[in-house]
Scaffold this motif. Structure first.
Motif, mmCIF file in Angstrom:
data_model
loop_
_atom_site.group_PDB
_atom_site.id
_atom_site.type_symbol
_atom_site.label_atom_id
_atom_site.label_comp_id
_atom_site.label_asym_id
_atom_site.label_seq_id
_atom_site.Cartn_x
_atom_site.Cartn_y
_atom_site.Cartn_z
ATOM 1 N N VAL A 181 -3.311 -7.202 8.729
ATOM 2 C CA VAL A 181 -4.096 -6.291 7.903
ATOM 3 C C VAL A 181 -4.395 -5.026 8.694
ATOM 4 O O VAL A 181 -4.576 -5.071 9.913
ATOM 5 C CB VAL A 181 -5.412 -6.973 7.437
ATOM 6 C CG1 VAL A 181 -6.312 -7.286 8.617
ATOM 7 C CG2 VAL A 181 -6.151 -6.107 6.437
ATOM 8 N N ILE A 182 -4.403 -3.897 8.000
ATOM 9 C CA ILE A 182 -4.912 -2.637 8.538
ATOM 10 C C ILE A 182 -5.722 -1.998 7.420
ATOM 11 O O ILE A 182 -5.177 -1.624 6.377
ATOM 12 C CB ILE A 182 -3.794 -1.712 9.068
ATOM 13 C CG1 ILE A 182 -4.371 -0.347 9.488
ATOM 14 C CG2 ILE A 182 -2.654 -1.551 8.084
ATOM 15 C CD1 ILE A 182 -3.398 0.522 10.269
ATOM 16 N N ALA A 183 -7.032 -1.919 7.615
ATOM 17 C CA ALA A 183 -7.919 -1.495 6.524
ATOM 18 C C ALA A 183 -9.238 -1.012 7.116
ATOM 19 O O ALA A 183 -9.418 -0.950 8.334
ATOM 20 C CB ALA A 183 -8.149 -2.653 5.549
ATOM 21 N N GLY A 184 -10.189 -0.664 6.221
ATOM 22 C CA GLY A 184 -11.521 -0.280 6.650
ATOM 23 C C GLY A 184 -11.569 1.042 7.395
ATOM 24 O O GLY A 184 -12.423 1.238 8.263
ATOM 25 N N LEU A 185 -10.686 1.977 7.035
ATOM 26 C CA LEU A 185 -10.575 3.230 7.783
ATOM 27 C C LEU A 185 -11.571 4.289 7.323
ATOM 28 O O LEU A 185 -11.723 5.324 7.969
ATOM 29 C CB LEU A 185 -9.139 3.745 7.691
ATOM 30 C CG LEU A 185 -8.164 2.785 8.395
ATOM 31 C CD1 LEU A 185 -6.795 2.841 7.773
ATOM 32 C CD2 LEU A 185 -8.089 3.079 9.866
ATOM 33 N N GLY A 186 -12.234 4.066 6.213
ATOM 34 C CA GLY A 186 -13.350 4.887 5.786
ATOM 35 C C GLY A 186 -13.032 6.348 5.594
ATOM 36 O O GLY A 186 -11.928 6.733 5.208
ATOM 37 N N SER A 187 -14.016 7.198 5.890
ATOM 38 C CA SER A 187 -13.876 8.635 5.640
ATOM 39 C C SER A 187 -13.126 9.357 6.748
ATOM 40 O O SER A 187 -12.875 10.550 6.630
ATOM 41 C CB SER A 187 -15.266 9.250 5.469
ATOM 42 O OG SER A 187 -16.044 9.050 6.633
ATOM 43 N N LEU A 230 -3.574 5.652 15.607
ATOM 44 C CA LEU A 230 -3.727 4.737 16.739
ATOM 45 C C LEU A 230 -3.850 3.296 16.268
ATOM 46 O O LEU A 230 -3.325 2.380 16.918
ATOM 47 C CB LEU A 230 -4.938 5.121 17.579
ATOM 48 C CG LEU A 230 -5.162 4.263 18.838
ATOM 49 C CD1 LEU A 230 -3.954 4.334 19.769
ATOM 50 C CD2 LEU A 230 -6.434 4.685 19.573
ATOM 51 N N MET A 231 -4.509 3.062 15.144
ATOM 52 C CA MET A 231 -4.618 1.698 14.631
ATOM 53 C C MET A 231 -3.246 1.168 14.208
ATOM 54 O O MET A 231 -2.909 0.001 14.451
ATOM 55 C CB MET A 231 -5.591 1.648 13.452
ATOM 56 C CG MET A 231 -7.032 1.976 13.810
ATOM 57 S SD MET A 231 -7.744 0.914 15.099
ATOM 58 C CE MET A 231 -7.774 2.064 16.498
ATOM 59 N N ALA A 232 -2.434 2.027 13.580
ATOM 60 C CA ALA A 232 -1.086 1.617 13.187
ATOM 61 C C ALA A 232 -0.225 1.349 14.417
ATOM 62 O O ALA A 232 0.547 0.382 14.457
ATOM 63 C CB ALA A 232 -0.445 2.700 12.316
ATOM 64 N N GLU A 233 -0.337 2.198 15.420
ATOM 65 C CA GLU A 233 0.402 1.992 16.666
ATOM 66 C C GLU A 233 -0.017 0.688 17.338
ATOM 67 O O GLU A 233 0.816 -0.055 17.863
ATOM 68 C CB GLU A 233 0.171 3.181 17.602
ATOM 69 C CG GLU A 233 0.776 3.053 18.984
ATOM 70 C CD GLU A 233 2.287 3.176 19.022
ATOM 71 O OE1 GLU A 233 2.868 2.953 20.105
ATOM 72 O OE2 GLU A 233 2.887 3.483 17.979
ATOM 73 N N SER A 234 -1.294 0.390 17.309
ATOM 74 C CA SER A 234 -1.801 -0.847 17.910
ATOM 75 C C SER A 234 -1.303 -2.071 17.147
ATOM 76 O O SER A 234 -0.927 -3.082 17.756
ATOM 77 C CB SER A 234 -3.334 -0.826 17.940
ATOM 78 O OG SER A 234 -3.806 0.270 18.682
ATOM 79 N N LEU A 235 -1.301 -1.983 15.813
ATOM 80 C CA LEU A 235 -0.799 -3.103 15.018
ATOM 81 C C LEU A 235 0.686 -3.330 15.286
ATOM 82 O O LEU A 235 1.138 -4.475 15.417
ATOM 83 C CB LEU A 235 -1.040 -2.848 13.537
ATOM 84 C CG LEU A 235 -0.603 -3.967 12.590
ATOM 85 C CD1 LEU A 235 -1.328 -5.268 12.903
ATOM 86 C CD2 LEU A 235 -0.830 -3.574 11.134
ATOM 87 N N ALA A 236 1.453 -2.248 15.382
ATOM 88 C CA ALA A 236 2.878 -2.384 15.693
ATOM 89 C C ALA A 236 3.074 -3.021 17.062
ATOM 90 O O ALA A 236 3.984 -3.847 17.251
ATOM 91 C CB ALA A 236 3.559 -1.019 15.636
ATOM 92 N N GLY A 295 0.822 -1.193 0.000
ATOM 93 C CA GLY A 295 0.000 0.000 0.000
ATOM 94 C C GLY A 295 0.861 1.249 0.000
ATOM 95 O O GLY A 295 2.017 1.222 0.416
ATOM 96 N N GLY A 296 0.270 2.349 -0.456
ATOM 97 C CA GLY A 296 1.005 3.604 -0.508
ATOM 98 C C GLY A 296 0.239 4.770 0.076
ATOM 99 O O GLY A 296 0.579 5.928 -0.176
ATOM 100 N N GLY A 297 -0.795 4.466 0.893
ATOM 101 C CA GLY A 297 -1.612 5.508 1.482
ATOM 102 C C GLY A 297 -1.301 5.735 2.942
ATOM 103 O O GLY A 297 -0.279 5.286 3.474
ATOM 104 N N ILE A 298 -2.216 6.406 3.623
ATOM 105 C CA ILE A 298 -1.978 6.819 5.005
ATOM 106 C C ILE A 298 -1.830 5.616 5.934
ATOM 107 O O ILE A 298 -1.023 5.635 6.873
ATOM 108 C CB ILE A 298 -3.111 7.758 5.490
ATOM 109 C CG1 ILE A 298 -2.696 8.490 6.759
ATOM 110 C CG2 ILE A 298 -4.420 7.028 5.660
ATOM 111 C CD1 ILE A 298 -1.680 9.572 6.552
ATOM 112 N N ALA A 299 -2.582 4.537 5.701
ATOM 113 C CA ALA A 299 -2.485 3.351 6.553
ATOM 114 C C ALA A 299 -1.106 2.707 6.431
ATOM 115 O O ALA A 299 -0.479 2.335 7.433
ATOM 116 C CB ALA A 299 -3.574 2.345 6.193
ATOM 117 N N ALA A 300 -0.628 2.561 5.203
ATOM 118 C CA ALA A 300 0.684 1.946 4.982
ATOM 119 C C ALA A 300 1.797 2.793 5.588
ATOM 120 O O ALA A 300 2.728 2.267 6.228
ATOM 121 C CB ALA A 300 0.918 1.749 3.484
ATOM 122 N N ILE A 301 1.712 4.116 5.422
ATOM 123 C CA ILE A 301 2.807 4.983 5.866
ATOM 124 C C ILE A 301 2.828 5.112 7.379
ATOM 125 O O ILE A 301 3.902 5.087 8.003
ATOM 126 C CB ILE A 301 2.695 6.372 5.209
ATOM 127 C CG1 ILE A 301 2.732 6.229 3.689
ATOM 128 C CG2 ILE A 301 3.802 7.288 5.692
ATOM 129 C CD1 ILE A 301 3.897 5.439 3.132
#
Length: 700
Positions: free
Chosen positions: A647-653, A661-667, A300-306
């Motif tokens: 996976v990190i997805a479904g972040l919507g609008s 926080l989701m990225a921090e939690s996944l890490a 991915g190359g969006g906000i979730a990936a970065i």
């Protein structure tokens, strides 16, 4: 969600804070800092253990935060240790603390003012002091120190801490007011959860030597010792988690400890008790597994990936980032996105997740702005009460006693121009910490930063075609999407799928309930009137202050559509929506002022919550949870997962708000750290949740 009440505090003639509810001091009147160091740091042998600690992080948990003096003292000790031992494998300190009656910010600042040697940490604590909302709040201190502050009754909050099946706490600070003053803080359930959360190397220390405390800790599974207390106190307790050896008889174990003048329980009965406790608390259909190594491929190359790349890089990972097109090509490529929370009056999991995410996101972007430049403005967000239904909803939120006063202000129509610069004909809620972010500038600056630190390899215009497991590693078959198409094959120990709505396009993820949603934003040229706008305005759509002489006006929302071509019809829909809800600026909302437009596809879920965690094979869900789906009991063991596939997805609008926080939690999951989410929220955002719901309906 229960309303949090602040502590009632008085300061005695020495300036020491005293709880009027419990009639006890927050720290020793002799020398609170010296007592903290003696009882908790020396009692847990922190410095000695840090010298030989082989792991990346060390976790401390505390049963009463109070003024935060114990935490700040450890910040100082850990920082000194890092300065003296720069090559130590220990890089990160995690600190977990619980507080039912937190100090208000004013009393906290007054209580900590005498400790000037701790000011560099106390100032950060006061600046980032969380909303008075029940549950967990993560605060970061210079990236090396992370504080998880849990507000609420410890008896309800402590069971919400995930133990990752192996235990996460390396040292317990058993604090709080004296047992004679607040016996509820010294309860057997708390001791049992201390043992549940303790790692195999877990220690504890406490200032008290009360007999029932000692007996409770022994019953929970700790080896307990006594030593000289601090100052005038005769004794204190310290010890470590009992190491259970099933080949050793309980009689010989007790005899050995009598010789050493320690006290411990029967190891066999304790093992059974702790196993039952874990089974009663851990949601086994929602497994979490740490990463295999620190070699991670992110798709991915969006906000979730970065954001995931940044959080993992802070923990020493080397990232291979693979994106199908160029960076920020999807929904993260819009010019301006709003940062503000979704708040519902019911105070359910959705509100809790969004509120905690909003609080952390503001801190997150401020932190990274100190390291690299990107376009962001925490100018505030105003949500207009544009309809009778919205007026009633906002009035209910304003009347809700569980929501913190500092989260939003009520703005009346006659005050709107002084707040926003324009006289909108509505009342509204003003979120002063919110604002807007240009995600493209953030993403590109973050990638450049990680490349400069040599922690990121970038492959653009590269599409993941196939993913398979081979010799304990993941094999990624990709195809370039520019010039001459060619096949490339990469290998990775860990794989994180963060490609938005396309995350379910692999055989391993077809059961993930991610839905595409097309959205188009129109960019309108500014004028003399709109140039006065100082806040992000939200109603059914949103309007941003000008940036580079353009305003973002959006956005359409069309579920299950994946065509990202620009549509004149959608531009007209944006204009009409704003003409309806902001009628005082209709003269500007015309197609002749549209400079350009952009359409992209969001990734959404039906419950409006993100999706993070390990991925389970659909076959495992069908077979291992078959009985559970028919109304049976949960399996005794966690169900199977794909090793090191996340996976990190479904972040919507609200991806800009929820992603940090989701990225921090996944890490944290990948590093086997304490997770900055409650067990309820971990369950609510786990990728398995939709498949399990479908199974319960008998449709999977």
């Amino acid at each position: 969600m229960t309303k949090i009440h602040t502590a009632s505090v008085e300061f005695n003639q020495n300036g020491t804070p005293v709880s009027t509810k419990f009639d006890d001091v927050y720290f020793s009147t002799d020398d609170g800092l010296a007592e903290s160091r003696y009882v908790f740091q020396q009692g847990n042998k922190l410095n000695d253990r840090w010298q030989t600690w082989p792991y990346h992080h060390f976790t401390i948990a505390e049963t009463g935060f109070g003024t935060g003096l114990n935490f700040l003292a450890v910040c100082q000790a850990f920082t000194q240790f890092k300065q003296q031992n720069p090559n130590s494998p220990l890089k990160q300190l995690n600190f977990i603390s619980f507080e039912k009656y937190p100090l208000c910010k004013t009393d906290l600042a007054k209580a900590l003012a005498p400790w000037q040697m701790l000011s560099c940490w106390s100032e950060q604590l006061i600046q980032n002091y969380p909303y008075l909302v029940e549950g967990i709040h993560r605060i970061e201190f210079d990236s090396q120190i992370k504080l998880d502050l849990w507000f609420g009754d410890i008896h309800t909050q402590l069971p919400q801490v995930a133990d990752n099946q192996t235990g996460i706490v390396d040292a317990w600070f058993l604090d709080g007011f004296a047992p004679s003053k607040n016996q509820a803080m010294w309860h057997q359930n708390i001791f049992n959860h201390m043992a549940r959360l303790a790692s195999k190397n877990g220690h504890f220390a406490t200032f008290t030597a009360a007999g029932f405390v000692k007996r409770g800790l022994v019953e929970a599974g700790f080896v307990v010792n006594k030593q000289k207390g601090f100052g005038r106190k005769r004794e204190m307790l310290l010890g470590h988690k009992l190491q259970i050896n099933t080949n050793e008889s309980s009689i010989s174990h007790r005899n050995k400890n009598r010789q050493n003048k320690t006290t411990t329980a029967d190891p066999h009965s304790n093992k059974v008790a702790q196993t039952k406790l874990k089974q009663s608390l851990q949601p086994t259909p929602y497994p979490q597994m740490p990463a295999k190594s620190k070699q991670t491929c992110i798709i991915g190359g969006g906000i979730a990936a970065i954001c995931t790349a940044l959080t993992l890089a802070e923990r020493g990972h080397h990232i291979h980032l693979i994106c199908q097109s160029h960076l920020a090509d999807g929904a993260s490529g819009n010019r301006q996105g709003a940062i503000y929370p979704l708040v519902q009056n019911e105070l359910n999991r959705v509100t809790d997740c969004h509120l905690k995410s909003y609080q952390y996101a503001c801190q997150f972007y401020q932190k990274w702005r100190r390291r690299f430049e990107f376009s962001v403005d925490f100018c505030g967000v105003v949500q207009l009460a544009f309809s009778e239904k919205m007026q009633k909803r906002q009035q209910a939120l304003l009347a809700n006693p569980s929501l913190p006063n500092e989260l939003f202000d009520h703005v009346k129509q006659q005050e709107m121009e002084s707040v926003t610069g324009i006289n909108f004909p509505h009342n509204g809620l003003y979120f002063p910490q919110g604002g807007w972010l240009n995600p493209t500038s953030f993403i590109k600056a973050a990638v450049k930063y990680l490349q400069q630190t040599q922690q990121l390899t970038l492959s653009t215009h590269t599409q993941l075609i196939y993913l398979n497991r081979q010799q304990n590693n993941w094999r990624l078959t990709c195809q370039t999407t520019h010039d001459k198409p060619e096949t490339q094959v990469f290998e990775a120990d860990n794989v994180v799928l963060a490609q938005g709505w396309q995350v379910s396009h692999l055989p391993q993820t077809t059961h993930l309930a991610i839905k595409p949603s097309r959205g188009q934003v129109s960019y309108l040229q500014s004028n003399k009137t709109l140039n006065q706008l100082t806040k992000v305005i939200c109603h059914k759509g949103y309007l941003t202050p000008q940036w580079q002489n353009l305003h973002s006006v959006g956005a359409t929302f069309k579920i299950d559509q994946t065509d990202a071509k620009i549509s004149e019809e959608d531009d007209n829909a944006n204009l009409e929506m704003h003409q309806t809800h902001t009628p005082n600026i209709t003269g500007w909302l015309t197609d002749k002022n549209v400079d350009s437009s952009r359409a992209s596809i969001r990734a959404t879920t039906e419950d409006r919550l993100p999706m993070i965690g390990n991925v389970s094979p659909i076959e495992s869900l069908q077979t291992e949870l078959n009985g559970f789906a028919k109304g049976g009991r949960l399996p005794q063991q966690p169900i199977s997962i794909y090793p090191n596939l996340y996976v990190i997805a479904g972040l919507g609008s609200r991806g800009l708000t929820n992603t940090p926080l989701m990225a921090e939690s996944l890490a944290a999951i990948m590093q086997n750290e304490s997770i900055p989410l409650s067990l309820d929220t971990i369950t609510a955002v786990h990728p398995n949740r939709f498949a399990i719901r479908t199974m319960k309906r008998g449709k999977l």
